[in-house]
Design a protein around this motif. Structure first.
Motif, PDB file in Angstrom:
ATOM      1  N   SER A   1       0.846  -1.191   0.000  1.00  0.00           N
ATOM      2  CA  SER A   1       0.000   0.000   0.000  1.00  0.00           C
ATOM      3  C   SER A   1       0.882   1.241   0.000  1.00  0.00           C
ATOM      4  CB  SER A   1      -0.893   0.013   1.241  1.00  0.00           C
ATOM      5  OG  SER A   1      -1.558   1.257   1.353  1.00  0.00           O
ATOM      6  N   ILE A   2       0.634   2.165  -0.931  1.00  0.00           N
ATOM      7  CA  ILE A   2       1.374   3.425  -0.953  1.00  0.00           C
ATOM      8  C   ILE A   2       0.435   4.603  -0.681  1.00  0.00           C
ATOM      9  CG2 ILE A   2       3.313   2.659  -2.361  1.00  0.00           C
ATOM     10  CD1 ILE A   2       1.889   3.669  -4.819  1.00  0.00           C
ATOM     11  N   GLY A   3      -0.713   4.286  -0.097  1.00  0.00           N
ATOM     12  CA  GLY A   3      -1.666   5.320   0.294  1.00  0.00           C
ATOM     13  C   GLY A   3      -3.071   4.761   0.275  1.00  0.00           C
ATOM     14  N   ALA A   4      -3.882   5.139   1.253  1.00  0.00           N
ATOM     15  CA  ALA A   4      -5.225   4.574   1.336  1.00  0.00           C
ATOM     16  C   ALA A   4      -6.244   5.593   1.820  1.00  0.00           C
ATOM     17  CB  ALA A   4      -5.237   3.359   2.269  1.00  0.00           C
ATOM     18  N   VAL A   5      -7.460   5.440   1.301  1.00  0.00           N
ATOM     19  CA  VAL A   5      -8.628   6.147   1.828  1.00  0.00           C
ATOM     20  C   VAL A   5      -9.321   5.148   2.752  1.00  0.00           C
ATOM     21  CG1 VAL A   5     -10.799   7.302   1.277  1.00  0.00           C
ATOM     22  CG2 VAL A   5      -8.876   7.444  -0.321  1.00  0.00           C
ATOM     23  N   THR A   6      -9.431   5.480   4.026  1.00  0.00           N
ATOM     24  CA  THR A   6      -9.868   4.493   5.008  1.00  0.00           C
ATOM     25  C   THR A   6     -10.916   5.060   5.947  1.00  0.00           C
ATOM     26  OG1 THR A   6      -7.580   3.690   4.996  1.00  0.00           O
ATOM     27  CG2 THR A   6      -9.022   2.815   6.692  1.00  0.00           C
ATOM     28  N   GLU A   7     -11.979   4.307   6.156  1.00  0.00           N
ATOM     29  CA  GLU A   7     -13.002   4.680   7.139  1.00  0.00           C
ATOM     30  C   GLU A   7     -12.408   4.499   8.536  1.00  0.00           C
ATOM     31  OE1 GLU A   7     -16.173   4.276   9.926  1.00  0.00           O
ATOM     32  OE2 GLU A   7     -14.955   2.576   9.269  1.00  0.00           O
ATOM     33  N   GLN A   8     -12.792   5.352   9.486  1.00  0.00           N
ATOM     34  CA  GLN A   8     -12.099   5.442  10.770  1.00  0.00           C
ATOM     35  C   GLN A   8     -12.076   4.136  11.553  1.00  0.00           C
ATOM     36  OE1 GLN A   8     -10.208   8.041  11.881  1.00  0.00           O
ATOM     37  NE2 GLN A   8      -9.590   6.532  13.426  1.00  0.00           N
ATOM     38  N   SER A   9     -13.143   3.388  11.536  1.00  0.00           N
ATOM     39  CA  SER A   9     -13.158   2.146  12.314  1.00  0.00           C
ATOM     40  C   SER A   9     -12.163   1.131  11.770  1.00  0.00           C
ATOM     41  CB  SER A   9     -14.557   1.534  12.341  1.00  0.00           C
ATOM     42  OG  SER A   9     -14.992   1.207  11.032  1.00  0.00           O
TER      43      SER A   9
ATOM     44  N   GLU B   1      -9.328 -13.068  14.888  1.00  0.00           N
ATOM     45  CA  GLU B   1      -8.495 -12.262  15.772  1.00  0.00           C
ATOM     46  C   GLU B   1      -8.705 -10.749  15.627  1.00  0.00           C
ATOM     47  OE1 GLU B   1      -6.456 -13.434  18.114  1.00  0.00           O
ATOM     48  OE2 GLU B   1      -6.982 -15.521  17.643  1.00  0.00           O
ATOM     49  N   ILE B   2      -9.171 -10.303  14.459  1.00  0.00           N
ATOM     50  CA  ILE B   2      -9.293  -8.855  14.239  1.00  0.00           C
ATOM     51  C   ILE B   2     -10.732  -8.432  13.947  1.00  0.00           C
ATOM     52  CG2 ILE B   2      -8.532  -6.889  12.843  1.00  0.00           C
ATOM     53  CD1 ILE B   2      -5.986  -8.393  12.213  1.00  0.00           C
ATOM     54  N   LEU B   3     -11.350  -9.065  12.968  1.00  0.00           N
ATOM     55  CA  LEU B   3     -12.664  -8.578  12.523  1.00  0.00           C
ATOM     56  C   LEU B   3     -13.757  -8.824  13.562  1.00  0.00           C
ATOM     57  CD1 LEU B   3     -12.615  -9.426   8.703  1.00  0.00           C
ATOM     58  CD2 LEU B   3     -11.826  -7.384   9.912  1.00  0.00           C
ATOM     59  N   VAL B   4     -13.888 -10.051  14.028  1.00  0.00           N
ATOM     60  CA  VAL B   4     -14.946 -10.363  14.994  1.00  0.00           C
ATOM     61  C   VAL B   4     -14.817  -9.537  16.276  1.00  0.00           C
ATOM     62  CG1 VAL B   4     -15.931 -12.151  16.470  1.00  0.00           C
ATOM     63  CG2 VAL B   4     -15.431 -12.659  14.079  1.00  0.00           C
ATOM     64  N   PRO B   5     -13.630  -9.430  16.881  1.00  0.00           N
ATOM     65  CA  PRO B   5     -13.517  -8.607  18.100  1.00  0.00           C
ATOM     66  C   PRO B   5     -13.879  -7.142  17.882  1.00  0.00           C
ATOM     67  CG  PRO B   5     -11.624 -10.060  17.906  1.00  0.00           C
ATOM     68  CD  PRO B   5     -12.373 -10.156  16.611  1.00  0.00           C
ATOM     69  N   ASN B   6     -13.814  -6.678  16.643  1.00  0.00           N
ATOM     70  CA  ASN B   6     -14.163  -5.285  16.347  1.00  0.00           C
ATOM     71  C   ASN B   6     -15.541  -5.142  15.708  1.00  0.00           C
ATOM     72  OD1 ASN B   6     -11.695  -3.353  16.876  1.00  0.00           O
ATOM     73  ND2 ASN B   6     -10.848  -5.299  16.133  1.00  0.00           N
TER      74      ASN B   6
ATOM     75  N   GLU C   1      -9.336   2.311  10.153  1.00  0.00           N
ATOM     76  CA  GLU C   1      -8.073   2.981  10.467  1.00  0.00           C
ATOM     77  C   GLU C   1      -7.541   2.504  11.813  1.00  0.00           C
ATOM     78  OE1 GLU C   1      -5.061   4.768   9.370  1.00  0.00           O
ATOM     79  OE2 GLU C   1      -6.717   5.637   8.234  1.00  0.00           O
ATOM     80  N   ASP C   2      -8.443   2.287  12.765  1.00  0.00           N
ATOM     81  CA  ASP C   2      -8.049   1.882  14.118  1.00  0.00           C
ATOM     82  C   ASP C   2      -7.405   0.496  14.163  1.00  0.00           C
ATOM     83  OD1 ASP C   2      -9.038   4.300  15.001  1.00  0.00           O
ATOM     84  OD2 ASP C   2     -10.975   3.485  15.614  1.00  0.00           O
ATOM     85  N   VAL C   3      -7.747  -0.374  13.196  1.00  0.00           N
ATOM     86  CA  VAL C   3      -7.203  -1.741  13.212  1.00  0.00           C
ATOM     87  C   VAL C   3      -6.325  -2.026  11.992  1.00  0.00           C
ATOM     88  CG1 VAL C   3      -9.137  -2.635  14.549  1.00  0.00           C
ATOM     89  CG2 VAL C   3      -9.255  -2.689  12.049  1.00  0.00           C
ATOM     90  N   HIS C   4      -6.064  -0.992  11.182  1.00  0.00           N
ATOM     91  CA  HIS C   4      -5.337  -1.210   9.933  1.00  0.00           C
ATOM     92  C   HIS C   4      -3.944  -1.773  10.173  1.00  0.00           C
ATOM     93  CE1 HIS C   4      -3.398  -0.352   6.052  1.00  0.00           C
ATOM     94  NE2 HIS C   4      -4.609  -0.428   5.552  1.00  0.00           N
TER      95      HIS C   4
END
Length: 350
Positions: free
Chosen positions: A53-61, A107-112, A63-66
């Protein structure tokens, strides 16, 4: 369901109304939201060779786990790894088709609070210029992406891929202006927290954050990806070129440091792309074949066609055929224009 021609028209309208790739991707995600129900997204542009990735448009939720997602991407073989999607030719994958096999899901998606994910490689002419990732949350009335939604994204993928290629190549016309010998350095701890940085690094970090619409405390995606890959590759140094709209290209180099008390740190070097780095990048960015690259390097040295043919063991007619394809790919009409566009403009003399 929207067809390809409809998406092409929408894409052209978004291109016309946007100043850069970041704005274009924002607009296209909002267009997609009119037809597909999703709760979060990440739309990145990628280095076509490394798929970083050399740049991303990301929704905040997201962004927190990216950062965690990037770590899993390089550390584990998981369902629909981005590189796997591209290399397999599959190009798109829905996580709910195999979520029980996914560590990322558990490990990531379900907990969030996320219940499903679609990953799509934005391909054009065999090259991947970005990834579109959509997420649904468990509280969504329809918590799993449906077949018709998957098909809609399949139609959109090459349209966005072509547009991102145009943005990607437009930045080749630009060059970051810095003083010779300048370099920036950032020191991170093992959790990617910034410990210290030089003034130059602070300036380039500001450019990278602006390129993604990030706040001061957030780490740009190219640095996240470089660090995650560095840790997964067990100390293999990482190097990446990143386009910055209206500025040109900068390099990101990541390597490990070890303190006197054996605490692991990461050093990030930030600088303008050197002539040698730009040459290698440009030859690849225009999708030149290995033989075409050889012809260009010979031509750069001022060697005439007959001697190029002799040096490469091919006929003069074959050299001319290669040159015609090279001119077409780079978008020039003759040798002089090619030399200016790729070499003279960047003072590449190597």
């Amino acid at each position: 369901m929207r067809n390809c021609h409809d998406w092409q028209r929408r894409s052209e309208r978004c291109i016309k109304n946007s100043q850069n790739s970041f704005q274009y991707r924002q607009m296209m995600v909002e267009e997609l939201r009119k037809f597909i129900d999703f709760d979060a997204y990440c739309c990145s542009v990628t280095d076509t060779q490394t798929l970083f990735s050399i740049g991303a448009v990301t929704e905040q939720s997201i962004e927190d786990v990216h950062q965690k997602i990037m770590t899993f991407e390089y550390a584990f073989e998981d369902v629909n790894n981005y590189r796997k999607l591209v290399e397999s030719g599959q190009c798109i994958g829905r996580l709910s088709d195999a979520s029980s096999q996914s560590l990322r899901y558990r490990e990531i998606l379900v907990p969030n609070g996320f219940s499903d994910e679609i990953r799509a490689a934005l391909m054009f002419q065999g090259q991947c210029y970005g990834f579109l990732t959509l997420f649904k949350k468990m509280k969504n009335a329809q918590s799993i992406f449906q077949d018709d939604e998957l098909e809609q994204i399949k139609i959109l993928m090459p349209v966005m891929g072509e547009a991102l290629k145009a943005f990607y190549h437009s930045i080749i016309e630009e060059r970051l202006s810095t003083e010779a010998g300048e370099s920036g350095i950032v020191i991170l701890d093992k959790d990617y927290h910034i410990l210290s940085m030089s003034t130059k690094a602070s300036q380039i970090l500001a450019l990278l954050r602006s390129n993604e619409g990030l706040s001061d405390g957030q780490l740009p995606k190219p640095i996240q990806a470089s660090c995650a890959k560095l840790q997964a590759e067990d100390n293999t140094p990482i190097s990446l070129l990143v386009p910055i709209h209206d500025k040109g290209y900068i390099t990101i180099q990541a390597s490990f440091l070890m303190t006197t008390d054996l605490q692991q740190q990461i050093a990030i070097l930030l600088n303008e792309a050197s002539p040698k780095e730009m040459l290698a990048f440009l030859l690849t960015a225009y999708q030149l074949t290995p033989r075409e690259k050889e012809v260009v390097v010979e031509m750069m040295r001022g060697i005439p066609t007959k001697v190029i043919a002799y040096n490469l063991g091919i006929s003069s007619y074959t050299v001319q055929d290669h040159l015609k394809l090279i001119f077409q790919k780079v978008g020039v009409g003759d040798r002089n224009e090619l030399v200016w566009k790729i070499f003279s403009r960047f003072q590449i003399n190597e």
